[in-house]
Design a protein around this motif. Structure first.
Motif, PDB file in Angstrom:
ATOM      1  N   THR A  75       0.810  -1.222   0.000  1.00  0.00           N
ATOM      2  CA  THR A  75       0.000   0.000   0.000  1.00  0.00           C
ATOM      3  C   THR A  75       0.840   1.268   0.000  1.00  0.00           C
ATOM      4  O   THR A  75       0.303   2.347  -0.222  1.00  0.00           O
ATOM      5  N   ALA A  76       2.137   1.156   0.246  1.00  0.00           N
ATOM      6  CA  ALA A  76       3.004   2.342   0.262  1.00  0.00           C
ATOM      7  C   ALA A  76       3.283   2.780  -1.175  1.00  0.00           C
ATOM      8  O   ALA A  76       3.477   1.953  -2.065  1.00  0.00           O
ATOM      9  N   ASP A  77       3.280   4.071  -1.382  1.00  0.00           N
ATOM     10  CA  ASP A  77       3.589   4.611  -2.710  1.00  0.00           C
ATOM     11  C   ASP A  77       5.038   4.325  -3.051  1.00  0.00           C
ATOM     12  O   ASP A  77       5.947   4.664  -2.283  1.00  0.00           O
ATOM     13  N   VAL A  78       5.268   3.717  -4.216  1.00  0.00           N
ATOM     14  CA  VAL A  78       6.626   3.408  -4.658  1.00  0.00           C
ATOM     15  C   VAL A  78       7.408   4.715  -4.780  1.00  0.00           C
ATOM     16  O   VAL A  78       6.924   5.685  -5.338  1.00  0.00           O
ATOM     17  N   GLY A  79       8.599   4.719  -4.219  1.00  0.00           N
ATOM     18  CA  GLY A  79       9.438   5.905  -4.248  1.00  0.00           C
ATOM     19  C   GLY A  79       9.260   6.819  -3.049  1.00  0.00           C
ATOM     20  O   GLY A  79      10.052   7.733  -2.844  1.00  0.00           O
ATOM     21  N   SER A  80       8.237   6.566  -2.246  1.00  0.00           N
ATOM     22  CA  SER A  80       8.011   7.406  -1.065  1.00  0.00           C
ATOM     23  C   SER A  80       8.986   7.023   0.046  1.00  0.00           C
ATOM     24  O   SER A  80       9.611   5.961   0.008  1.00  0.00           O
ATOM     25  N   ASP A  81       9.124   7.900   1.025  1.00  0.00           N
ATOM     26  CA  ASP A  81       9.972   7.600   2.184  1.00  0.00           C
ATOM     27  C   ASP A  81       9.488   6.356   2.907  1.00  0.00           C
ATOM     28  O   ASP A  81      10.283   5.530   3.337  1.00  0.00           O
ATOM     29  N   ALA A  84      10.566   3.277   1.016  1.00  0.00           N
ATOM     30  CA  ALA A  84      12.009   3.038   1.197  1.00  0.00           C
ATOM     31  C   ALA A  84      12.304   2.449   2.561  1.00  0.00           C
ATOM     32  O   ALA A  84      13.097   1.498   2.686  1.00  0.00           O
ATOM     33  N   LYS A  85      11.668   2.988   3.592  1.00  0.00           N
ATOM     34  CA  LYS A  85      11.894   2.484   4.954  1.00  0.00           C
ATOM     35  C   LYS A  85      11.399   1.045   5.095  1.00  0.00           C
ATOM     36  O   LYS A  85      12.067   0.206   5.698  1.00  0.00           O
ATOM     37  N   LEU A  86      10.215   0.781   4.543  1.00  0.00           N
ATOM     38  CA  LEU A  86       9.664  -0.574   4.620  1.00  0.00           C
ATOM     39  C   LEU A  86      10.519  -1.560   3.832  1.00  0.00           C
ATOM     40  O   LEU A  86      10.707  -2.700   4.269  1.00  0.00           O
TER      41      LEU A  86
END
Length: 136
Positions: A75-81, A84-86
């Motif tokens: 569900t995290a937007d690709v390229g978002s912080d 990256a953290k996940l």
């Protein structure tokens, strides 16, 4: 104090253990771990990456966390912080559990031969004496 050694993977004892492991049902999280149903496909992929008898309860808790992280990555937007953290967390957990590619498939240099052989097999029409599987 010496630790009991695991049998070599090319022995009859190991083959018997592998068959016993395979005959058992799916590995479940410990009773004190809550794992949402949406995480189950990730959980299965993780816990089947290693031999069943190598998992400890502590490893299974970490595997449940990794399954949750994998779900969150969806569900995290690709390229978002957050993505990256996940991703970094998932990689760290896979190393901790020894379910990363090097641990499960071997060194990249060793995989070249297998990849080349499979690629050639896909391109090879073969001969009539060697049966080939074909997609329908």
């Amino acid at each position: 104090m010496t630790k009991a050694r695991r049998p070599n993977s090319n022995t009859a004892a190991y083959a018997a253990t592998a068959h016993q492991n395979a005959a058992q049902g799916a590995i479940e999280p410990p009773a004190y771990v809550t794992l949402p149903g949406e995480c189950r496909p990730f959980w299965q992929a993780i816990v089947t990456s290693r031999a069943r008898d190598t998992w400890t309860d502590s490893d299974l808790v970490t595997a449940a966390n990794m399954a949750r992280v994998q779900l969150a990555l969806q569900t995290a937007d690709v390229g978002s912080d957050d993505h990256a953290k996940l991703t970094r967390l998932a990689l760290a957990l896979s190393r901790s559990l020894s379910v990363h590619t090097t641990a499960t498939a071997g060194r990249a240099a060793d995989l070249v031969g297998a990849s080349t052989a499979e690629r050639q097999a896909r391109q090879d029409d073969g001969d009539e004496l060697i049966p080939r599987l074909r997609a329908v």
